[in-house]
Motif scaffolding. Structure first.
Motif, PDB file in Angstrom:
ATOM      1  N   THR A 211      48.703  66.489  33.791  1.00 46.81           N
ATOM      2  CA  THR A 211      47.341  65.994  34.009  1.00 46.81           C
ATOM      3  C   THR A 211      47.205  64.552  33.512  1.00 46.81           C
ATOM      4  N   LYS A 212      47.925  64.222  32.439  1.00 52.96           N
ATOM      5  CA  LYS A 212      47.888  62.848  31.907  1.00 52.96           C
ATOM      6  C   LYS A 212      48.437  61.855  32.920  1.00 52.96           C
ATOM      7  N   THR A 213      49.524  62.227  33.602  1.00 48.72           N
ATOM      8  CA  THR A 213      50.111  61.350  34.628  1.00 48.72           C
ATOM      9  C   THR A 213      49.146  61.163  35.788  1.00 48.72           C
ATOM     10  N   VAL A 214      48.485  62.230  36.190  1.00 43.72           N
ATOM     11  CA  VAL A 214      47.508  62.128  37.277  1.00 43.72           C
ATOM     12  C   VAL A 214      46.366  61.204  36.884  1.00 43.72           C
ATOM     13  N   GLU A 215      45.901  61.313  35.647  1.00 45.77           N
ATOM     14  CA  GLU A 215      44.822  60.444  35.171  1.00 45.77           C
ATOM     15  C   GLU A 215      45.253  58.985  35.175  1.00 45.77           C
ATOM     16  N   VAL A 216      46.518  58.724  34.819  1.00 43.03           N
ATOM     17  CA  VAL A 216      47.044  57.356  34.858  1.00 43.03           C
ATOM     18  C   VAL A 216      47.044  56.828  36.290  1.00 43.03           C
ATOM     19  N   HIS A 217      47.501  57.659  37.221  1.00 46.75           N
ATOM     20  CA  HIS A 217      47.500  57.256  38.639  1.00 46.75           C
ATOM     21  C   HIS A 217      46.068  56.990  39.118  1.00 46.75           C
ATOM     22  N   ARG A 218      45.146  57.866  38.753  1.00 52.92           N
ATOM     23  CA  ARG A 218      43.743  57.719  39.150  1.00 52.92           C
ATOM     24  C   ARG A 218      43.180  56.394  38.622  1.00 52.92           C
ATOM     25  N   SER A 219      43.476  56.098  37.357  1.00 51.00           N
ATOM     26  CA  SER A 219      43.000  54.855  36.746  1.00 51.00           C
ATOM     27  C   SER A 219      43.588  53.635  37.441  1.00 51.00           C
ATOM     28  N   ASN A 220      44.883  53.691  37.747  1.00 47.51           N
ATOM     29  CA  ASN A 220      45.535  52.565  38.425  1.00 47.51           C
ATOM     30  C   ASN A 220      44.984  52.345  39.828  1.00 47.51           C
ATOM     31  N   ILE A 221      44.705  53.438  40.524  1.00 49.80           N
ATOM     32  CA  ILE A 221      44.142  53.330  41.883  1.00 49.80           C
ATOM     33  C   ILE A 221      42.764  52.664  41.831  1.00 49.80           C
ATOM     34  N   LEU A 222      41.935  53.086  40.884  1.00 46.57           N
ATOM     35  CA  LEU A 222      40.600  52.481  40.740  1.00 46.57           C
ATOM     36  C   LEU A 222      40.706  50.984  40.457  1.00 46.57           C
ATOM     37  N   LYS A 223      41.654  50.605  39.598  1.00 46.22           N
ATOM     38  CA  LYS A 223      41.833  49.184  39.269  1.00 46.22           C
ATOM     39  C   LYS A 223      42.310  48.390  40.480  1.00 46.22           C
ATOM     40  N   LYS A 224      43.295  48.928  41.180  1.00 41.13           N
ATOM     41  CA  LYS A 224      43.865  48.223  42.334  1.00 41.13           C
ATOM     42  C   LYS A 224      42.855  48.064  43.474  1.00 41.13           C
ATOM     43  N   THR A 225      41.998  49.056  43.642  1.00 45.76           N
ATOM     44  CA  THR A 225      41.022  49.007  44.736  1.00 45.76           C
ATOM     45  C   THR A 225      39.704  48.381  44.314  1.00 45.76           C
ATOM     46  N   ASN A 226      39.585  48.103  43.017  1.00 39.91           N
ATOM     47  CA  ASN A 226      38.362  47.477  42.471  1.00 39.91           C
ATOM     48  C   ASN A 226      37.135  48.364  42.670  1.00 39.91           C
ATOM     49  N   GLN A 227      37.309  49.674  42.484  1.00 35.78           N
ATOM     50  CA  GLN A 227      36.201  50.623  42.591  1.00 35.78           C
ATOM     51  C   GLN A 227      35.841  51.140  41.199  1.00 35.78           C
ATOM     52  N   LYS A 228      34.568  51.441  40.997  1.00 36.09           N
ATOM     53  CA  LYS A 228      34.092  51.832  39.673  1.00 36.09           C
ATOM     54  C   LYS A 228      34.258  53.315  39.379  1.00 36.09           C
ATOM     55  N   ASN A 229      34.224  54.141  40.415  1.00 33.59           N
ATOM     56  CA  ASN A 229      34.309  55.582  40.185  1.00 33.59           C
ATOM     57  C   ASN A 229      34.909  56.272  41.402  1.00 33.59           C
ATOM     58  N   VAL A 230      35.146  57.559  41.264  1.00 31.48           N
ATOM     59  CA  VAL A 230      35.820  58.318  42.324  1.00 31.48           C
ATOM     60  C   VAL A 230      34.985  58.378  43.597  1.00 31.48           C
ATOM     61  N   ALA A 231      33.670  58.482  43.455  1.00 34.79           N
ATOM     62  CA  ALA A 231      32.810  58.549  44.640  1.00 34.79           C
ATOM     63  C   ALA A 231      32.959  57.276  45.486  1.00 34.79           C
ATOM     64  N   GLN A 232      32.948  56.117  44.836  1.00 30.98           N
ATOM     65  CA  GLN A 232      33.153  54.862  45.556  1.00 30.98           C
ATOM     66  C   GLN A 232      34.552  54.821  46.160  1.00 30.98           C
ATOM     67  N   LEU A 233      35.520  55.374  45.438  1.00 29.66           N
ATOM     68  CA  LEU A 233      36.901  55.363  45.905  1.00 29.66           C
ATOM     69  C   LEU A 233      37.066  56.141  47.209  1.00 29.66           C
ATOM     70  N   VAL A 234      36.368  57.255  47.328  1.00 32.19           N
ATOM     71  CA  VAL A 234      36.435  58.053  48.560  1.00 32.19           C
ATOM     72  C   VAL A 234      35.947  57.231  49.751  1.00 32.19           C
ATOM     73  N   ILE A 235      34.838  56.513  49.562  1.00 33.28           N
ATOM     74  CA  ILE A 235      34.310  55.671  50.640  1.00 33.28           C
ATOM     75  C   ILE A 235      35.304  54.568  50.989  1.00 33.28           C
ATOM     76  N   TRP A 236      35.881  53.955  49.970  1.00 32.19           N
ATOM     77  CA  TRP A 236      36.877  52.891  50.185  1.00 32.19           C
ATOM     78  C   TRP A 236      38.069  53.437  50.979  1.00 32.19           C
ATOM     79  N   ALA A 237      38.548  54.625  50.606  1.00 31.13           N
ATOM     80  CA  ALA A 237      39.709  55.214  51.272  1.00 31.13           C
ATOM     81  C   ALA A 237      39.427  55.501  52.746  1.00 31.13           C
ATOM     82  N   LEU A 238      38.207  55.938  53.040  1.00 24.52           N
ATOM     83  CA  LEU A 238      37.824  56.175  54.435  1.00 24.52           C
ATOM     84  C   LEU A 238      37.825  54.873  55.228  1.00 24.52           C
ATOM     85  N   LYS A 239      37.251  53.829  54.642  1.00 21.88           N
ATOM     86  CA  LYS A 239      37.168  52.536  55.326  1.00 21.88           C
ATOM     87  C   LYS A 239      38.558  51.951  55.597  1.00 21.88           C
ATOM     88  N   HIS A 240      39.491  52.225  54.684  1.00 25.20           N
ATOM     89  CA  HIS A 240      40.831  51.634  54.804  1.00 25.20           C
ATOM     90  C   HIS A 240      41.873  52.607  55.351  1.00 25.20           C
TER      91      HIS A 240
END
Length: 210
Positions: free
Chosen positions: A176-205
């Motif tokens: 679970t710690k590794t998944v959290e690290v990946h989640r954090s890195n994805i948010l940083k790379k995509t410049n999204q503040k939270n998972v909800a915004q990330l879902v919208i970003w992923a759909l757009k891209h």
């Protein structure tokens, strides 16, 4: 048992919602409130897991109420409930801390699914609302993100399916710690503040689809 509070200024809707939720074995409606102020005045004494929050209410809006709720009780997970598919409020509600959206016309099955997914740590979005946010909402032009690794893409796609950190770790055989690290890195790379915004970003891209 999932403890639920309802905040809505339509009495008949609340009564119908309580009736539906009472038919689900592991759901327990702790309290109902007709305004954001009423809910916030009682929040400290409540033991709740999920709040079904109306967006448009007289007095304090669902957006304002959600912001204050997340400060007072950050562990509480909020599902926004709305009558209409209105673009303007969705990103505001996401930024306030909502973990999901559902239309008031949704049936018992979808409502149950939304509550269970959000309770487990995931997110839930009505398909109709997702389409609106992903393809019709006006947003500023975003820079291309840093390249996502193949593992980060896998994690992102599972996040888009509403999976929690625990579910993703079990699916990909990661801690679970590794998944959290990946989640954090994805948010940083995509410049999204939270998972909800990330879902919208992923759909757009085109990282996931409806």
């Amino acid at each position: 048992m999932i403890n639920i509070a309802i905040v809505d200024d339509h009495e008949m809707f609340i009564e119908g919602l309580v009736l539906v939720l009472s038919q689900v074995d592991n759901f327990n409606v702790v309290a109902t409130f007709s305004s954001g102020d009423e809910f916030l005045s009682s929040i400290e004494s409540l033991t709740i897991d999920i709040v079904l929050m109306d967006i448009n209410m007289t007095g304090k809006s669902g957006i304002e109420t959600t912001k204050i709720c997340k400060v007072k009780k950050p562990e509480v997970r909020i599902i926004a409930v709305t009558m209409f598919v209105e673009d303007s409020y969705y990103m505001q509600m996401i930024n306030a801390g909502a973990h999901g959206f559902i239309l008031k016309k949704a049936g018992k099955f979808e409502l149950t699914q939304a509550i269970n997914e959000v309770y487990k740590g995931g997110n839930y979005f009505s398909q109709e609302i997702l389409k609106k946010m992903a393809f019709k909402a006006i947003s500023k032009k975003e820079d291309d993100p840093d390249q996502l690794s193949s593992r980060e893409v896998e994690v992102l796609q599972l996040i888009c399916k509403g999976m929690s950190t625990k579910e993703i770790s079990e699916r990909l055989f990661l801690s679970t710690k590794t998944v959290e690290v990946h989640r954090s890195n994805i948010l940083k790379k995509t410049n999204q503040k939270n998972v909800a915004q990330l879902v919208i970003w992923a759909l757009k891209h085109n990282y996931c689809s409806l």
